[in-house]
Enzyme design. Structure first.
Site, PDB file in Angstrom:
ATOM      1  N   LYS A 158      36.374 -50.104  -5.233  1.00  0.00           N
ATOM      2  CA  LYS A 158      35.443 -50.482  -3.595  1.00  0.00           C
ATOM      3  C   LYS A 158      35.399 -51.724  -3.019  1.00  0.00           C
ATOM      4  O   LYS A 158      34.642 -52.611  -3.972  1.00  0.00           O
ATOM      5  CB  LYS A 158      34.099 -49.737  -3.135  1.00  0.00           C
TER       6      LYS A 158
ATOM      7  N   HIS B 144      34.846 -53.044   0.221  1.00  0.00           N
ATOM      8  CA  HIS B 144      33.607 -53.584   1.126  1.00  0.00           C
ATOM      9  C   HIS B 144      32.364 -52.879   0.768  1.00  0.00           C
ATOM     10  O   HIS B 144      32.135 -52.324  -0.448  1.00  0.00           O
ATOM     11  CB  HIS B 144      34.510 -52.606   2.277  1.00  0.00           C
TER      12      HIS B 144
END
Ligand code: OMP
Length: 214
Positions: free
Chosen positions: A103, A105
């Site tokens: 991930k 962000h």
């Protein structure tokens, strides 16, 4: 066999988590029994399961500073275990799990929950070849933490690549203990006590003779 182990076998059979018949394993072996933790499908099942893991851990010598659940199956298992340790055993440990996808962000990173620090306990369902456990150990070491051991629901007591069981291989390779709630020997002991389960007992005993460790 301890009372909580017998009760766990009865509970697993009642929920069809432990079934007898003919099943193909990841290893390609055809097994007369299969254990699927994905069939503990209610909140109360999860609470009981967590308590059984917590009992197995607290009865062992295994010491740890936190609990880790490998994605995906290990996540609810580690969650339930950490919760049961805090609720029933006054052991309030940090816990975490990994994402399978990176991930970039938001908060980023592939660990959710507490940072991997100190002696980390891996909680999983069943070890067969130990693939998932090896990945978790690498992840823990890469974070600068130490693998403390592995806690699983079932030890199938099967030979791995050679004569030793996959669990014995993991214990020897990484010098960490593997603790289980129940093992194949206890399933067999349970089946042998029940006259109407004697056919299953014979099948399971034959399987153990072929693939089991000494
Ligand atoms: P390894 O990652 O190779 O150790 O395999 C463990 C996996 O085998 C489990 O996470 C399950 O996907 C599967 N399994 C069970 O869940 N229960 C069993 O009784 C047997 C197996 C298996 O395929 O060997």
């Amino acid at each position: 066999m301890e009372t909580y182990q017998r009760e766990f076998i009865e509970f697993a059979i009642a929920r069809k988590v432990l079934r007898f018949g003919e099943f193909e394993l990841k290893s390609g072996r055809t097994s007369p029994y299969f254990f699927n933790t994905g069939l503990f499908q209610r909140g109360s099942d999860l609470a009981r399961l967590g308590q059984a893991y917590a009992q197995a851990l607290t009865r062992s010598d295994l010491e740890c500073d936190m609990v880790f659940g490998p994605a995906y199956k290990g996540i609810p298992l580690a969650t339930a275990t950490a919760s049961a340790l805090a609720t029933h055993h006054r052991l309030d440990l940090p816990w975490a799990f990994n994402r399978k996808e990176d991930k970039a962000h938001g908060e980023g990173g592939d660990i959710v929950g507490a940072p991997l620090e100190g002696r980390v306990l891996i909680v999983d369902d069943v070890i067969t070849a130990g693939t998932a456990v090896r990945e978790s150990i690498e992840r823990i070491q890469a974070a600068g933490a130490t693998p403390a051991g592995v806690l699983v629901a079932l030890d199938r007591q099967e030979k791995g690549q050679a004569e030793r069981s996959a669990i014995q291989e993991v214990e020897a390779e990484f010098d960490i203990p593997v603790v289980s709630i129940i093992s194949l020997d206890q399933i067999l002991e349970y089946l042998r006590e029940l006259p109407d389960m004697s056919d299953y007992a014979e099948e399971v005993a034959r399987y153990r003779d072929t693939y089991g460790v000494a």
